[in-house]
Design an enzyme around this catalytic site. Structure first.
Site: not given
Ligand code: DGJ
Length: 747
Positions: A372-373, A452, A486, A488, A557
């Site tokens: 992920d991030d 954010r 993924k 986002d 989330d």
């Molecule tokens: C928001 C996503 O919904 C999370 O699952 C994760 O990927 C974060 N962003 C990462 O910044």
């Protein structure tokens, strides 16, 4: 003087006293009255296997809607139908009501012409139908004989799925531009005196809550004006139980709708004084008036409709079938189970962390690891959410060996590899923000609000579209072993302004979404087999427009199994379980602090696309053992979760024991999920659950999965579908957070 001469003199004198301009207008008005050609009265029927929509073309060219619901045997009989409404009444049942003429309700179309005129009246020109591959497409062409504006109403009737997708196409054949202030995709009107509207509201980590409201006279509107993340607060979808104030899963007439658009939308329900309900749905045109240039056409997004005579359950199943067969990218395929690094590592990891997570994922039987991030940014390392977005080069301090090394390691362990991007965004603290200030969505001379800690890139700009595509493309070039992206999107539009659009800021909201879709089309051309997840702070971009390009969504989330019961119940009313990513996370839950048993977390996650999102090394040996068993048993029935028919047996809102099941299309297998969400009393333990959708004549062996001792006396035995559906199934589940998964297989 004769009386005749006196009269002539009087007329001459009175004409002379009227100002010249006024006289001219009077004369022009009379002479310019353009006749509308008379047409033959006819019926246009748009039918699927069990549903039908009937339009009537009247002799004066007006096209009205007579019926949407059950398929009628002889639509032609509607030709005789007399609504008893005089033309003076105003709101007739126009198939596509416009601002102008005598229509006074919510218009599907309002236009302003070069001479300032605001009237549009549409009349029938022609229609045709073409059939092929299970879809019958009917196009009804309408025209305004004064302004020449043309509108085509297009209805795609998906025969087997009982779904009709409607959209409009507006064409300006005149020599001057036309401004469109409303340009709906679809309009439905039906004689409804009572209806229960089910719709979805939410916020971050709490998406798709279900609201039910009885419609009253006046207008109820579902809308979004967030630009991006359009579905975080409201989803562009609904169910409407007709003629009742009760929600029923299994009985009664229900209409459901969902818009294929990932931006601002508006769906309005207008219950008028005549007992009619008009539903107008499409793009939200607020701040988005559309300039239709001479010779140009504008195509609106599809509005997906279905009708069920067997309650809300069947309406959902119709939508799911249609979505899997016709809409979702890779709809028929099974997406892999996975371990996602986010809640287990957040921004803090090294190569070693990732390799050990891969080992654990493979060891437990998961099929993919998703990084992920946090993997990128060198001048501004993405070690938190305050910097680095936009700078999509590897952070080699964290992963000196590179992405390919990690991806290859995953493959060497027999699992796939996925990676996170958020290409539409930029942190102010990034090289990208410094290099391209003109790419940021901002209103000149005003402060640029962050959300954010980030800004939005202006996807209306083709250079930005190239950049966003390039982020995807370059990420894929980091390794030939990337199987999954993924995607986002973590902020909405605020303080809107586009340097690229200059004075035509009205184009922003529309062209942002078109820009996104155009990028996604390029992605799909180059990477047809890559699995792409649509994430937007969780489920803030869950719609049938985006799903044409994405394989699945990150549902929320909020990974708390209790919260997920509600979120997934709402989401799966419209969108099938095959798209709903659902992960087992640590306790106390990071969003809610709730503590639920590992079994409940797995059982909930297994009712969608199963994943895990925690640090596996923190699991106890018993939890790890349970995880491996649950993952193995999921593989046995997940094809039913992905492709079967969903039957909701109860509701998390109304019932303490929440249950639902999926049945394979041939009814030979099924899986039943149950969750005790609210301790009531011990009597509730043996609540009878009437299963649904089985074949009453078949005998099913019913086995509870992943338990040493079953909560039902019948586990391991065989029973007829009839017995199971008529009240024989009563698992004992009286404690809070008890859950069960039963697998049914016919001999
Ligand atoms: C928001 C996503 O919904 C999370 O699952 C994760 O990927 C974060 N962003 C990462 O910044």
């Amino acid at each position: 003087m004769s009386r005749k001469i006196i009269l002539m003199l009087f007329l001459l004198l009175s004409a002379a006293s009227v100002p010249v301009a006024a006289r001219k207008v009077k004369q022009v008005d009379r002479r310019a009255e353009k006749p509308v050609p008379e047409v033959e009265k006819k019926v246009i029927a748009v039918q699927t296997a069990h549903t039908g929509l009937v339009l009537i073309v009247h002799k004066n060219g007006v096209v009205t809607m007579a019926h949407y619901g059950k398929k009628v045997l002889s639509p032609d009989e509607f030709m005789e139908f007399n609504s008893h409404q005089g033309s003076a009444y105003g709101n007739r049942e126009m198939a596509f009501p416009t601002q102008g003429g005598s229509f006074l309700g919510t218009p599907a179309l309002s236009a302003v012409y070069a001479d300032g005129s605001r009237n549009t009246e549409l009349y029938y020109v022609s229609h045709d139908s073409s059939a092929g591959n299970g879809v019958v497409t009917t196009t009804v062409r309408l025209k305004d004989y004064v302004t020449s504006l043309e509108v085509a109403l297009v209805y795609e009737a998906y025969q087997d799925e009982d779904v009709i997708v409607a959209h409009s196409e507006i064409t300006n054949p005149s020599k001057t531009p036309v401004m469109l202030y409303d340009y709906a995709s679809s309009s439905m009107v039906m004689p409804v005196r009572k209806a229960l509207l089910t719709h979805f509201w939410g916020s971050w980590a709490s998406e798709m809550n279900v609201d039910r409201t009885v419609l009253t006279h006046g207008i109820k509107t579902l809308e979004s004006f967030r630009g991006t993340m359009a579905t975080q607060n409201t989803n562009p979808s609904f169910l409407l139980s007709l003629g009742t104030d009760r929600f029923d899963e299994n009985a009664g007439e229900v209409i459901a709708g969902a818009l294929q658009w990932s931006g601002n939308f508006r769906i309005s329900f207008n219950m008028d004084n005549s007992g009619r309900l008009g539903i107008v749905s499409g793009i939200n045109s607020r701040s988005s008036e559309y300039k239709l240039l001479p010779g140009a056409s504008f195509q609106t997004p599809g509005m997906v409709w279905t009708y069920s005579a067997e309650g809300a359950g069947k309406a959902s199943r119709n939508l799911h079938d249609w979505a899997r067969n016709w809409c979702i990218y890779g709809g028929g395929k099974i997406n892999p189970t996975l371990l996602n690094s986010w809640e287990g590592a957040y921004f803090t990891f090294t190569t070693e962390t990732l390799l050990r997570m891969i080992d654990d994922a493979a060891g437990m039987g998961l099929e993919m690891f998703v990084l992920d991030d946090g993997w990128f940014g060198s001048d501004f390392p993405r070690d938190n959410d305050k910097q680095g977005l936009g700078d999509w080069e590897l952070n080699s301090a964290k992963i000196p060996e590179g992405i390919d090394f990690v991806a290859r390691y995953a493959h060497s362990k027999g699992i796939k590899f996925g990676i996170w991007i958020e290409p539409e965004m930029v942190n102010p603290r990034s090289n990208l923000a410094a290099a391209h200030p003109g790419w940021v969505v901002r209103s000149p001379e005003r402060s640029v609000p962050t959300q954010r800690n980030q800004w939005l890139l202006d996807l209306t700009n083709p250079d930005v579209q190239d950049f966003v595509f390039g982020v995807f493309d370059r990420t894929m070039q980091l390794s030939s072993n990337i199987d999954y992206i993924k995607w986002d999107c973590n902020r909405y539009v605020a303080g809107m302004g586009s340097e690229y659009l200059g004075e035509e800021q009205n184009r922003f909201y529309l062209e942002y979404v078109q820009g996104l879709y155009s990028v996604m089309r390029r992605v799909r051309e180059k990477y047809p087999d890559t699995i792409v997840q649509c994430c937007s702070s969780g489920g803030s971009r869950v719609d049938y427009g985006a799903l044409r390009y994405f394989n699945e969504v990150w549902t929320s989330d909020d990974t708390d199994a209790l919260a997920r019961a509600f979120i997934q119940y709402g989401t799966n009313m419209i969108y099938p379980a095959c798209v709903t990513g659902s992960h087992v996370s640590a306790v106390p839950n990071h969003q809610t602090a709730n503590v639920t048993p590992i079994k409940m977390r797995f059982d909930m996650a297994c009712s969608g696309r199963l994943g895990m999102e925690l640090q596996p090394k923190n699991l106890t040996p018993q939890e790890r053992e349970f995880a491996s068993a649950a993952i193995a048993s999921y593989e046995k029935y997940r094809d039913i979760v992905f492709g079967g028919d969903l039957y909701r047996l109860s509701s998390p809102y109304d019932d303490p024991l929440y249950s639902f099941m999926y049945v394979s299309k041939d009814k030979s297998r099924a899986v039943v999920f149950s969750f005790n969400l609210k301790y009531t009393n011990r009597d509730i333990g043996g609540v009878v659950m009437r299963l649904r959708g089985l074949d009453s004549g078949k005998k099913y062996t019913v086995t509870e999965l992943n338990v040493d001792k079953s909560c039902w006396w019948g586990s391991g035995k065989a029973f007829s579908g009839d017995f199971l559906m008529e009240g024989g199934f009563n698992p004992r589940m009286f404690k809070l957070y008890e859950s069960s998964v039963f697998y049914l297989e016919a001999k």
